[in-house]
Design an enzyme around this catalytic site. Structure first.
Site, PDB file in Angstrom:
ATOM      1  N   ARG A 159     -22.570  -7.888  16.173  1.00  0.00           N
ATOM      2  CA  ARG A 159     -24.091  -7.740  17.085  1.00  0.00           C
ATOM      3  C   ARG A 159     -24.214  -8.566  18.017  1.00  0.00           C
ATOM      4  O   ARG A 159     -24.747  -8.285  18.854  1.00  0.00           O
ATOM      5  CB  ARG A 159     -25.578  -8.484  15.583  1.00  0.00           C
ATOM      6  N   ARG A 160     -23.435  -9.806  17.931  1.00  0.00           N
ATOM      7  CA  ARG A 160     -23.874 -10.702  19.258  1.00  0.00           C
ATOM      8  C   ARG A 160     -22.252 -11.378  19.635  1.00  0.00           C
ATOM      9  O   ARG A 160     -21.183 -11.226  19.173  1.00  0.00           O
ATOM     10  CB  ARG A 160     -23.926 -12.169  18.870  1.00  0.00           C
ATOM     11  N   LYS A 194     -25.317 -11.834  -8.870  1.00  0.00           N
ATOM     12  CA  LYS A 194     -24.415 -12.370  -9.057  1.00  0.00           C
ATOM     13  C   LYS A 194     -24.866 -11.897 -10.812  1.00  0.00           C
ATOM     14  O   LYS A 194     -23.012 -11.264 -11.137  1.00  0.00           O
ATOM     15  CB  LYS A 194     -23.384 -13.903  -9.099  1.00  0.00           C
ATOM     16  N   GLY A 222     -16.062 -19.742   0.908  1.00  0.00           N
ATOM     17  CA  GLY A 222     -15.671 -19.738   1.676  1.00  0.00           C
ATOM     18  C   GLY A 222     -14.661 -18.944   2.544  1.00  0.00           C
ATOM     19  O   GLY A 222     -14.422 -17.815   1.846  1.00  0.00           O
ATOM     20  N   GLU A 269     -15.446  -7.066  -5.610  1.00  0.00           N
ATOM     21  CA  GLU A 269     -14.599  -8.285  -6.621  1.00  0.00           C
ATOM     22  C   GLU A 269     -15.061  -9.278  -5.524  1.00  0.00           C
ATOM     23  O   GLU A 269     -15.638 -10.773  -6.220  1.00  0.00           O
ATOM     24  CB  GLU A 269     -13.086  -8.411  -6.197  1.00  0.00           C
ATOM     25  N   GLY A 300     -21.051 -28.804   5.274  1.00  0.00           N
ATOM     26  CA  GLY A 300     -21.208 -27.176   5.414  1.00  0.00           C
ATOM     27  C   GLY A 300     -21.336 -26.521   4.251  1.00  0.00           C
ATOM     28  O   GLY A 300     -21.220 -25.230   4.096  1.00  0.00           O
ATOM     29  N   VAL A 336       0.867  -1.244   0.051  1.00  0.00           N
ATOM     30  CA  VAL A 336      -0.054  -0.055  -0.043  1.00  0.00           C
ATOM     31  C   VAL A 336       0.600   1.499   0.449  1.00  0.00           C
ATOM     32  O   VAL A 336       0.495   2.423  -0.852  1.00  0.00           O
ATOM     33  CB  VAL A 336      -1.256   0.212   1.183  1.00  0.00           C
TER      34      VAL A 336
END
Length: 430
Positions: free
Chosen positions: A48-49, A207, A306, A131, A189, A36
């Site tokens: 939130r939790r 998409k 993923g 992206e 999963g 950078v």
């Protein structure tokens, strides 16, 4: 310009993807700074939790006040991975109003309200990068938007949902039924507890809207995309595809009309030849086939979902946004100069595979063939099997408009000799 200070990043969400973004920002801090041109630090993580934090996330960075975090004047870039429409839209808007650039993976929001987000980013001199919103780790949107900026893209054809590809692949390779394959995908999963967004095609449709907008330099919303899911795909459909030398995939297809005056965007299951590059995409992988005037045919392949793969794409965007902050530059904005209309599904021309349950008696085939002819749909092949007064009739057509096929099917349903339309599937990629 940063005046030598560190760049501050606000992270919205710390689930499967967000936690990996935080981890990679920490473990790759030195490399990020070198790439950078200034140190890049997490300013805070909104959740939130707070009791459900992932391992390795610093508790002192955590806050439940997302609005306060994106309003901080020292935040340079906001990374949004909470998903959904609200509060994501409001938080992103606040980030832009405070001059922060935004990196998001929120395909649903982009497909519904992309032009407004672009306009807000432009108004406040910020960047919008996304992206990771399509095909996870696969570098796809940047090549479409930048590498092919001097070319003319005519077609984008792809597998952009890993869950549905896994299910259809299992049905093909093992002979499992839809629900068996879905159960396996859930256990591994790949499928959510509520898989509706994936199996009904909503995820892929969002998409497709993004891909079509970038590829054809026009505005395509989610509502413009024709959508069908895979819940009606049967073992019989898979077997029929095999007999034709094909396999079944859920495809996102975005096309520019031959005359260049309109575009179409659609998501639906389709049979594709085993010789097509997309036919070999297995398990939960994604792949997108791009056809352009000068570049020809290009294929992008890799992990489409993923935590770690998606975080990889997010960090690529984060580096770009931060570099722009250091140099005082701006990233690409919306390119919708063509303003092409989106044609209805009825205008789409392709081939079809239709399976009918019919009475097993003389004259049925000629009656069915006459219906196809009356609607201007030419038949390529017919396969008939009969037993004990019942028969199955499989018709594969030549290319025809979708509206003509729809009219054909409606007429067939009204015939006394047709007991049911077992399945209708398009044939693509030939």
């Amino acid at each position: 310009m940063t005046d030598g200070r560190s760049l501050k990043v606000a992270l919205l969400g710390c689930g499967v993807v967000g936690s990996q973004v935080a981890r990679l920002m920490t473990t790759h801090a030195a490399d990020l700074a070198a790439r950078v041109g200034a140190p890049v630090e997490l300013a805070g993580i909104a959740v939130r939790r707070p009791g459900r934090l992932r391992e390795g996330v610093l508790s002192e960075l955590v806050t439940t006040d997302a609005q306060g975090l994106v309003s901080r004047p020292d935040v340079d870039v906001v990374v949004e991975v909470i998903g959904g429409i609200e509060p994501a839209r409001s938080l992103i808007s606040t980030a832009f109003e405070n001059g922060a650039s935004v990196v998001t993976a929120n395909k649903a929001l982009l497909a519904e309200d992309g032009p407004s987000l672009y306009a807000a980013a432009d108004k406040y001199g910020a960047d919008l990068y996304f992206e990771a919103a399509v095909a996870g780790a696969i570098p796809l949107l940047r090549p479409l938007r930048e590498s092919l900026a001097g070319d003319s893209v005519n077609r984008v054809l792809g597998i952009v949902n890993g869950t549905t590809n896994f299910i259809l692949d299992r049905m093909d390779s093992s002979g499992a039924g839809y629900y068996e394959a879905l159960e396996e995908a859930t256990a591994l999963g790949y499928a959510e507890a509520d898989p509706t967004a994936d199996v009904e095609g909503f995820d892929a449709a969002a998409k497709a809207a993004i891909l079509a907008g970038i590829a054809f330099h026009t505005r395509v919303r989610l509502d413009d995309v024709h959508r069908e899911g895979i819940t009606e795909v049967t073992a019989s459909d898979i077997a029929s595809a095999r007999r034709m030398g094909c396999t079944v995939k859920l495809l996102a297809i975005c096309e520019r009309a031959a005359d260049g005056r309109s575009v179409t965007a659609r998501v639906h299951p389709a049979m594709i030849p085993l010789t097509h590059p997309l036919a070999s995409v297995r398990e939960a992988y994604n792949a997108v086939f791009v056809e352009a005037d000068a570049a020809g045919s290009l294929m992008f392949y890799g992990q489409g979902a993923g935590g770690v793969p998606t975080a990889s794409a997010i960090l690529g965007d984060l580096v770009a946004a931060c570099r722009n902050k250091v140099s005082g530059a701006r990233g690409p904005g919306e390119s919708a100069y063509t303003m092409l209309p989106v044609s209805p599904m009825g205008d789409v021309v392709t081939r079809y595979h239709i399976s009918l349950d019919v009475a097993d008696k003389p004259g049925v085939l000629s009656q069915v063939a006459a219906v196809f002819a009356d609607n201007g749909v030419s038949i390529d092949t017919v396969r008939q099997q009969g037993k004990d007064g019942e028969a199955s009739l499989v018709v594969v057509t030549h290319r025809a408009p979708d509206a003509a096929l729809t009219a054909t099917v409606e007429t067939l349903r009204g015939l006394d000799t047709v007991r049911g339309v077992a399945s209708i599937m398009r044939v693509e990629g030939e």
